[in-house]
Design an enzyme around this catalytic site. Structure first.
Site, PDB file in Angstrom:
ATOM      1  N   ILE A  41       1.020   8.562   3.989  1.00 43.79           N
ATOM      2  CA  ILE A  41       0.119   7.352   3.522  1.00 43.79           C
ATOM      3  C   ILE A  41       0.129   5.474   3.891  1.00 43.79           C
ATOM      4  O   ILE A  41       1.088   5.435   2.691  1.00 43.79           O
ATOM      5  CB  ILE A  41      -1.502   7.764   3.020  1.00 43.79           C
ATOM      6  CG1 ILE A  41      -1.815   8.967   2.862  1.00 43.79           C
ATOM      7  CG2 ILE A  41      -2.385   6.384   2.012  1.00 43.79           C
ATOM      8  CD1 ILE A  41      -2.120   9.680   1.798  1.00 43.79           C
ATOM      9  N   GLY A  78       6.508   0.591   0.885  1.00 41.59           N
ATOM     10  CA  GLY A  78       5.686   0.656   0.233  1.00 41.59           C
ATOM     11  C   GLY A  78       4.354   1.995   1.053  1.00 41.59           C
ATOM     12  O   GLY A  78       5.072   2.260   1.720  1.00 41.59           O
ATOM     13  N   SER A  79       4.240   2.383  -0.128  1.00 40.39           N
ATOM     14  CA  SER A  79       3.113   3.868  -0.316  1.00 40.39           C
ATOM     15  C   SER A  79       3.463   5.073  -0.610  1.00 40.39           C
ATOM     16  O   SER A  79       3.870   5.198  -1.366  1.00 40.39           O
ATOM     17  CB  SER A  79       3.640   4.147   1.319  1.00 40.39           C
ATOM     18  OG  SER A  79       4.755   5.004   2.250  1.00 40.39           O
ATOM     19  N   ARG A  80       2.539   6.521   0.378  1.00 39.30           N
ATOM     20  CA  ARG A  80       2.676   6.992  -0.570  1.00 39.30           C
ATOM     21  C   ARG A  80       2.798   8.525  -0.166  1.00 39.30           C
ATOM     22  O   ARG A  80       2.355   8.153   1.374  1.00 39.30           O
ATOM     23  CB  ARG A  80       1.868   7.563  -1.919  1.00 39.30           C
ATOM     24  CG  ARG A  80       0.309   7.918  -1.222  1.00 39.30           C
ATOM     25  CD  ARG A  80      -1.143   7.589  -1.775  1.00 39.30           C
ATOM     26  NE  ARG A  80      -1.695   8.624  -2.642  1.00 39.30           N
ATOM     27  CZ  ARG A  80      -2.462   9.406  -3.115  1.00 39.30           C
ATOM     28  NH1 ARG A  80      -2.986   7.820  -3.221  1.00 39.30           N
ATOM     29  NH2 ARG A  80      -3.980  10.252  -3.004  1.00 39.30           N
TER      30      ARG A  80
END
Length: 221
Positions: free
Chosen positions: A155, A185-187
């Site tokens: 994501i 950045g993210s997950r």
């Protein structure tokens, strides 16, 4: 060791930094301005290098475990309704990656990739509850005999503008192997069967390719 997705950016940044240092050295006579410019350029290069680092991880492969696909902090452990593929309830474990984390995505389990889809979307902050369904993302399902099917989602966050996914339908997923990369950045969300035994706690920091997220053993009979 640096990830191949960062090679071009690293080279461009290196050349830019060298240019800034040389220009500052020969065309900025004011010492109090020259040195800060040169230091800032070096800091930029260091930040880019650390972001694209790709440390070698020794994964102990086992079909009984789902391991962390990325480095980061566990921010969600909850039962959810997964409506894209399974259309039933699953346990969601979400790992948030800050800009200082390693951003390599690794296969959380071994098996066959049976589903892989890219979804364009928004760039909400990665910890936003709606980011799992509204942000740019990829959804990948890996199948094996112990777990059945497990989904993971890469994501994008507010800073992440490019998701790289190497998983293709019909390909073999090797636990701990490189499955992609998310830039800046993210997950990653894991969608696990309800009978999975979760082995991590909320807010726990995990290391991709090493730490066990959940375990499951085949039932006898």
């Amino acid at each position: 060791m640096f990830h191949k997705e960062g090679h071009k950016i690293i080279i461009i940044t290196f050349l830019l930094v060298v240019g800034i240092i040389l220009l500052a050295e020969y065309f900025v006579p004011v010492v109090w301005l020259k040195f800060p410019l040169q230091i800032a350029a070096i800091i930029l290069l260091v930040l880019i290098l650390q972001f694209f680092r790709n440390p070698r991880r020794m994964t102990s492969e086992s079909d009984n475990y789902v391991i962390a696909p990325v480095d980061g902090k566990v921010v969600v452990i909850e039962e959810v309704y997964e409506k894209e593929y399974f259309k039933d309830k699953r346990i969601q474990v979400s790992i948030f990656m800050s800009p200082v984390n390693v951003h390599v995505t690794r296969y959380a389990l071994g098996g066959e990739v049976v589903y892989s889809k890219y979804h364009p979307g928004k760039y909400l902050v990665a910890w936003h509850p709606k980011s799992s369904e509204e942000n740019e993302r990829t959804s990948v399902v890996v199948k094996n005999t112990v777990w059945g099917e497990v989904m993971y989602k890469q994501i994008a966050g507010a800073m992440a503008k490019r998701i790289v996914n190497y998983a293709t339908e019909g390909s073999l997923a090797i636990q701990g192997a490189d499955a992609g990369f998310i830039k800046f950045g993210s997950r990653v969300d894991l969608l696990l069967p309800l009978d999975a035994k979760i082995k991590v706690d909320l807010h726990q920091k995990v290391k991709g390719g090493i730490d066990i997220i959940a375990e499951k053993f085949p039932t006898s009979g």
